[in-house]
Design a protein around this motif. Structure first.
Motif: not given
Length: 851
Positions: A267, A269-273, A293, A368-370, A373
């Motif tokens: 999963w 996030s924009p940062e992880q992408q 997403s 937002g399912w923070p 994982s």
């Protein structure tokens, strides 16, 4: 007829076996044959219409023209059966003769039914409704069903409708009821055997189905366990590399699990992408769709072809995967997609197991399912999973179908249309798995149905019905014989009743207890009773023994033992009229032996008129005899004086004429005396004066009294007196004994030739003495034995007989001997002479009165 044909046909088809075109019992054909025999060929149109409606309404897949041809075949069978029976079976609706019964059952059943069954089965084979391998069984079942329908239901229809009803109505209890009960028992037995077979087959098939289901679920559980192991591996090493992920699955049994690949979807996030390695290129299923997403494949296992093209693929970008991923995140449990088509063309489902950061499970989309994982993903081939689950089973026995119920999309589809008779083997199981309801369904294959056919239950039904048919034929023959016998008995009874009721003589039928069973009208008129009053009354109410005039005994009622002793004889007895009058009767008695009893038939003849005539005759003869005695005495005396010379010497010719007149006067006197004796004997007026009598002396005296008579005929009288009676004597009336001996001696003299000898004698045998008078005459014919002691009986009754006589002497002698407790008999040989024998009991000489 149409309604009964349809109802019976529909019920019979419930007994049909696969392929459900034939049944082991088809009653409508029997009903049709019976009604056509009874009502004529006009019923054939109704038979055709009934068969058409039945076949079209109860058989799937038949068109109108096929049903019409089958109906025509049925009509041909019925028409052939009726023709053969009428021509060759001597058919009569009564069915009382064996030939008619057996001919009907054989010709209308097995023979005629060959036609319709053969033509119909060949038609179904040609049109493809049954296969060639089913031909023999279908034909045999069809033929047996039609034949049994005829042999079982023709008698039942005849019981209800055939005429004459007087013959068929009693057959309901003796024929129809036993047949119906036996058919019900056989059908019940068949149903029970069939049910047991179905239960056994169903249990066997369902047990296998449960094992298949267990094997399938077991492999799914192994897949889930492997996914959970991967989830724990990532929890321990969040920075797991591609190589480590692949090495962890290196020893996994891919072939047995049905899994094509295990992937990890991260999963992002924009940062992880932005932080992804350059080797991972994010992409969606549809490139023109802007990313929202990302649940992208970051770790994977290569497929057998080495394909790694899934790397970087955003599973969230496809609707089916998105729904499953959404459910997994919200529920925190494993989820499953509906069936999808892989790029390789294989059908598969995707399983998703959510992975959360610690204390972050159960997230909502709004948050937002923070804490999310990623997902462990398993790409599962349903075909491989089914193959691996079923490899330990004989897959030829069943067809498996796995369906997702919400979307009705099959994961694995082998569904087929089961025949109606196999629906009880349709097994299914529904369970919830990965957020979806899944149905597992097993259906038996044709091979399984063929191996587990219910043929042996059909054998039970067919064999039992054959026995019922044989029972029906046997009962039909028995009841036919019984009906013929009853008809004959009724006819004979009617004839005998007519004779009995119109007979001029009284007839009484008495049972073995002496009770009256039946009388005719003449009996009622004779005795003055109504017929009903006499039934079951003792016969002694009507009849009594004649009183003994000689011993003055009282009138005694007739007893049963006397009836038995008089069988075949004719006797006189006294009837007792209702008003107390005594009726002189003559009885003829016969005995009838039946199976369970004995009957006596009494024929009674009224003797009142005869007695009246005899009494008038006796009175006339008595009067005439008495009136003749006085002038005969004077004539006899006058002739004796003239012959003796009182009137002086007479011319020779006149003397000869007087001598003839005197002899005939003597003869007439004896005749008058005999007639008077007969009268006294008949009316009991002759009194005996018994006394002790010396045997030898009475024989000598009899010889002396008849010596002169014998000399007239130039016959010698001799006496054999050697036997010594000792101290024994006779106790009887000496005068009457001399009368008897004189009658016997005179007869012996008359019938002996000139210079012959008549011998007198006696001998003692035990306590009896036999007095004998033996002549050397012509003898007595055996045919005259029964009449010789009757009144006026003479061997030669013509006017030209040589020896004149009245024919009363022997009758008087017999009566006198019996009155003196003796018996008379004779021995004779034609041409050698006759011996008359008197039997008397002996008494001691000092005995004063033996009575």
């Amino acid at each position: 007829m149409v309604v009964s044909y349809l109802l019976l046909g529909t019920a019979a088809l419930n007994l049909a076996i696969a392929p459900a075109f034939a049944t082991a019992l088809f009653p409508p054909i029997g009903v049709a044959v019976a009604l056509t025999l009874l009502w004529g060929n006009r019923t054939l149109a109704a038979v055709w219409l009934s068969a058409l409606l039945l076949d079209f309404s109860t058989t799937n897949g038949h068109t109108w023209w096929i049903s019409a041809v089958i109906a025509t075949n049925s009509c041909l069978s019925v028409a052939l059966a009726v023709t053969l029976v009428r021509r060759y079976a001597s058919f009569h609706p009564a069915l009382t003769f064996e030939r008619s019964i057996i001919g009907l059952m054989l010709l209308a059943g097995p023979v005629s039914c060959l036609l319709g069954s053969s033509l119909s089965v060949l038609l179904l084979v040609q049109t493809g409704h049954i296969s060639a391998d089913q031909l023999v069984l279908t034909w045999l079942t069809w033929w047996v069903g039609d034949a049994l329908g005829v042999t079982l239901f023709v008698p039942l229809v005849f019981v209800v409708l055939a005429k004459p009803r007087s013959i068929w109505r009693p057959r309901f209890l003796t024929l129809a009821l036993p047949m119906l009960i036996s058919m019900a028992l056989v059908t019940s037995l068949y149903s029970r055997v069939l049910l047991q077979h179905q239960e056994s087959t169903q249990q066997q098939f369902f047990e296998q189905a449960k094992q298949v289901s267990s094997s399938f679920q077991f492999r799914l559980s192994r897949v889930i366990q492997q996914m959970q192991a991967l989830e724990r591996l990532l929890a321990l090493n969040p920075q797991l590399t591609q190589q480590q992920f692949a090495d962890f699955l290196l020893d996994y049994n891919w072939a047995d699990s049905g899994v094509l690949a295990f992937d990890y979807l991260q999963w992002l996030s924009p940062e992880q992408q932005a932080q992804l390695p350059a080797a991972i290129q994010l992409r969606n299923f549809q490139q023109d769709t802007p990313p929202t997403s990302y649940a992208a494949v970051t770790l994977l296992t290569a497929t057998a072809s080495g394909d790694t093209s899934r790397l970087g693929l955003n599973m969230w970008s496809e609707k089916q995967q998105q729904d499953a991923l959404d459910y997994a995140v919200v529920s925190g449990k494993i989820s499953m997609t509906t069936p999808v088509r892989l790029q390789t063309g294989e059908s598969a489902v995707l399983l998703f197991l959510p992975r959360f950061k610690p204390a972050s499970s159960g997230l909502t989309e709004e948050s937002g399912w923070p804490g999310l994982s990623g997902f462990i993903c398993a790409v599962l081939s349903t075909d491989l999973l089914v193959d691996s689950s079923l490899k330990q089973f004989d897959h030829s026995n069943f067809h498996l179908t796995i369906t997702e119920l919400a979307s009705h999309q099959p994961f694995h589809n082998e569904a087929l249309t089961l025949p109606d008779y196999a629906h009880y083997l349709d097994w299914n199981q529904i369970w919830s798995f990965a957020g979806r309801s899944v149905e597992l369904r097993l259906q038996p294959s044709k091979a399984f149905l063929d191996r587990h056919s219910a043929l042996y239950s059909w054998y039970v039904l067919a064999g039992g019905l054959v026995l019922c048919s044989l029972l029906g034929i046997f009962l039909l023959i028995l009841t036919g014989r019984s009906a013929r016998t009853e008809h004959l008995i009724a006819q004979r009874t009617k004839e005998l009743s007519s004779i009995l009721d119109n007979a001029n003589e009284s007839i009484i039928i008495v049972d073995q207890q002496g009770l009256i069973e039946r009388v005719n009208k003449e009996t009622s008129a004779l005795f003055g009773y109504e017929v009903d009053e006499l039934l079951k009354a003792p016969v002694s109410k009507l009849l009594a023994i004649l009183p003994d005039h000689r011993n003055h005994q009282l009138l005694q009622p007739l007893q049963l033992d006397q009836l038995q002793a008089w069988v075949g004889q004719t006797r006189e007895l006294t009837g007792l009229h209702q008003n107390g009058e005594q009726l002189p009767l003559e009885i003829g008695l016969s005995r009838v032996d039946l199976a369970d009893k004995h009957l006596f038939t009494l024929m009674l003849h009224d003797l009142r008129e005869r007695k009246k005539v005899e009494r008038m005759k006796s009175e006339f003869i008595s009067t005439v005899s008495h009136e003749l005695r006085t002038p005969l005495t004077s004539i006899k005396g006058s002739l004796g004086l003239l012959v003796g010379g009182v009137a002086g010497p007479l011319p020779a010719q006149a003397s000869q004429l007087l001598q003839i007149a005197k002899m005939n006067t003597d003869r007439l006197t004896r005749l008058v005396n005999d007639i008077l004796d007969i009268e006294k004997l008949e009316f009991g007026q002759l009194k005996l004066q018994p006394a002790e009598t010396d045997i030898a002396a009475v024989m000598q005296e009899a010889l002396q009294q008849n010596q002169a008579y014998a000399e007239q005929y130039q016959v010698r009288l001799t006496f054999n007196g050697d036997a010594d009676p000792g101290h024994y004597c006779l106790y009887l009336d000496k005068f009457r004994l001399l009368q008897v001996l004189s009658n016997l001696i005179s007869n012996a003299v008359k019938f002996s030739p000139i210079q012959a000898e008549v011998q007198l004698g006696y001998q003692i045998v035990g306590q009896f003495v036999e007095l004998r008078v033996q002549d050397q005459g012509c003898g007595i014919a055996e045919s005259f034995r029964s009449k010789i002691f009757d009144k006026f009986a003479q061997a030669d009754s013509s006017d030209s007989r040589n020896n004149q006589g009245s024919g009363l002497g022997l009758n008087i002698s017999k009566t006198l001997v019996e009155m003196m407790q003796g018996r008379i008999d004779f021995e004779s040989e034609i041409g050698a002479g006759t011996t008359f024998i008197l039997y008397f009991p002996l008494y001691p000489a000092t005995h004063a009165n033996p009575s």
